[in-house]
Design an enzyme around this catalytic site. Structure first.
Site, PDB file in Angstrom:
ATOM      1  N   LYS A  11      -6.027  -1.804  -3.099  1.00  8.02           N
ATOM      2  CA  LYS A  11      -6.663  -0.428  -3.060  1.00  8.02           C
ATOM      3  C   LYS A  11      -7.111  -0.029  -4.706  1.00  8.02           C
ATOM      4  CE  LYS A  11      -4.644   0.846   1.380  1.00  8.02           C
ATOM      5  NZ  LYS A  11      -4.088   1.958   1.938  1.00  8.02           N
ATOM      6  N   TYR A  51     -12.325   2.483   8.123  1.00 12.31           N
ATOM      7  CA  TYR A  51     -11.032   3.243   8.963  1.00 12.31           C
ATOM      8  C   TYR A  51     -11.361   3.984   9.996  1.00 12.31           C
ATOM      9  CZ  TYR A  51      -7.838   1.893   4.713  1.00 12.31           C
ATOM     10  OH  TYR A  51      -7.133   1.390   4.039  1.00 12.31           O
ATOM     11  N   ASN A 119      -1.086   3.648  -1.598  1.00 12.27           N
ATOM     12  CA  ASN A 119      -0.251   2.629  -1.286  1.00 12.27           C
ATOM     13  C   ASN A 119      -0.556   1.365  -1.501  1.00 12.27           C
ATOM     14  OD1 ASN A 119      -1.657   2.442   0.989  1.00 12.27           O
ATOM     15  ND2 ASN A 119      -0.173   2.489   2.470  1.00 12.27           N
ATOM     16  N   HIS A 122      -3.924  -2.804   1.692  1.00 14.11           N
ATOM     17  CA  HIS A 122      -4.115  -2.867   3.175  1.00 14.11           C
ATOM     18  C   HIS A 122      -3.979  -4.332   3.530  1.00 14.11           C
ATOM     19  CE1 HIS A 122      -6.306  -2.281   6.971  1.00 14.11           C
ATOM     20  NE2 HIS A 122      -6.696  -3.427   6.626  1.00 14.11           N
ATOM     21  N   GLU A 133     -11.837  -7.144  10.955  1.00 15.09           N
ATOM     22  CA  GLU A 133     -11.792  -6.756   9.601  1.00 15.09           C
ATOM     23  C   GLU A 133     -12.451  -8.060   8.332  1.00 15.09           C
ATOM     24  OE1 GLU A 133      -8.115  -3.455  10.001  1.00 15.09           O
ATOM     25  OE2 GLU A 133      -7.747  -5.292   8.404  1.00 15.09           O
TER      26      GLU A 133
HETATM   27  N1  UDP Z   1      -1.873   6.835   5.449  1.00 17.08           N
HETATM   28  C1  UDP Z   1      -1.689   8.288   4.824  1.00 17.08           C
HETATM   29  N2  UDP Z   1      -0.691   9.003   5.463  1.00 17.08           N
HETATM   30  C2  UDP Z   1      -0.265   8.618   6.592  1.00 17.08           C
HETATM   31  C3  UDP Z   1      -0.481   7.180   7.042  1.00 17.08           C
HETATM   32  C4  UDP Z   1      -1.381   6.606   6.571  1.00 17.08           C
HETATM   33  O1  UDP Z   1      -2.346   8.433   3.955  1.00 17.08           O
HETATM   34  O2  UDP Z   1       0.764   9.715   6.993  1.00 17.08           O
HETATM   35  C5  UDP Z   1      -3.018   5.948   4.687  1.00 17.08           C
HETATM   36  C6  UDP Z   1      -2.146   4.880   4.038  1.00 17.08           C
HETATM   37  O3  UDP Z   1      -3.108   4.301   3.035  1.00 17.08           O
HETATM   38  C7  UDP Z   1      -2.236   3.927   4.945  1.00 17.08           C
HETATM   39  C8  UDP Z   1      -3.616   3.864   5.531  1.00 17.08           C
HETATM   40  O4  UDP Z   1      -3.844   5.211   5.830  1.00 17.08           O
HETATM   41  O5  UDP Z   1      -2.368   2.348   4.398  1.00 17.08           O
HETATM   42  C9  UDP Z   1      -3.626   3.212   7.179  1.00 17.08           C
HETATM   43  O6  UDP Z   1      -2.772   3.811   7.994  1.00 17.08           O
HETATM   44  P1  UDP Z   1      -1.858   2.889   8.876  1.00 17.08           P
HETATM   45  O7  UDP Z   1      -0.812   3.357   9.631  1.00 17.08           O
HETATM   46  O8  UDP Z   1      -2.789   1.791   9.601  1.00 17.08           O
HETATM   47  O9  UDP Z   1      -0.893   2.121   7.866  1.00 17.08           O
HETATM   48  P2  UDP Z   1      -0.924   0.411   7.134  1.00 17.08           P
HETATM   49  O10 UDP Z   1      -1.488  -0.477   8.466  1.00 17.08           O
HETATM   50  O11 UDP Z   1      -1.905   0.224   5.889  1.00 17.08           O
HETATM   51  O12 UDP Z   1       0.477   0.460   6.856  1.00 17.08           O
HETATM   52 MG    MG Z   2      -3.159  -0.262   9.656  1.00 18.50          MG
END
Ligand code: UDP
Ligand code: MG
Length: 148
Positions: A11, A51, A119, A122, A133
């Site tokens: 990211k 997303y 974070n 992805h 994807e």
């Molecule tokens: N995210 C966020 N707040 C949250 C949960 C997710 O900002 O409480 C963001 C974070 O960047 C995350 C992305 O949304 O990586 C997609 O969420 P997901 O639950 O799919 O998490 P991931 O698969 O990336 O671990």
């Molecule tokens: Mg995810």
């Protein structure tokens, strides 16, 4: 477990921190090959489309603004159990909950809950999402799986 491909994104925070190389080293040391890669910047519309599953979540607008805020590095990772292996390397979504030694713990230190979007990486979470994807970013002829 069989050979799989998964989609990974570094990211804008990871690109800005100049840790593309360190993250790629982790992938390769874990037995994942880089089968395709490109740097690009998503438009907000592309980000919303990528997303879309999160469109009703409270963090959606912050996530979209962030992911479209600068260049990202997008790659296809291929190897044994690649989807699960990449998720293990990434660590938990919230960097505060990610285990030491994971990308999110090691490189997203000090991120509070409202900044969970920052974070670093992805990764696809299932075979279905990996296929969708990968297709979002790459044409078949842009993907080079070793031994094929
Ligand atoms: N995210 C966020 N707040 C949250 C949960 C997710 O900002 O409480 C963001 C974070 O960047 C995350 C992305 O949304 O990586 C997609 O969420 P997901 O639950 O799919 O998490 P991931 O698969 O990336 O671990
Ligand atoms: Mg995810």
């Amino acid at each position: 477990m069989s050979t799989e491909s998964t989609l990974s994104i570094i990211k804008p925070d990871g690109v800005e921190k100049r840790i593309i190389g360190e993250i790629y080293s982790r992938f390769e040391r874990a037995g994942l090959a880089i089968a395709a890669a490109k740097m690009m910047r998503l438009t907000p519309d592309q980000a919303r489309s990528f997303y879309a599953v999160h469109k009703d979540r409270s963090f959606f607008d912050r996530l979209i603004n962030f992911i479209a805020s600068g260049p990202i590095m997008v790659q296809v990772l291929t190897g044994n159990d690649a989807i699960h292996k990449n998720r293990d390397l990434m660590g938990a979504t919230n960097p505060k909950e990610a285990a030491p030694g994971t990308i999110r713990c090691d490189f997203a230190r000090g991120i509070d809950d409202e900044e969970t979007h920052r974070n670093i990486v992805h990764g696809s979470d299932s075979r279905e999402s990996a296929e969708a994807e990968i297709g979002f970013f790459f044409k078949p002829e842009e993907i080079f799986v070793q031994g094929r």
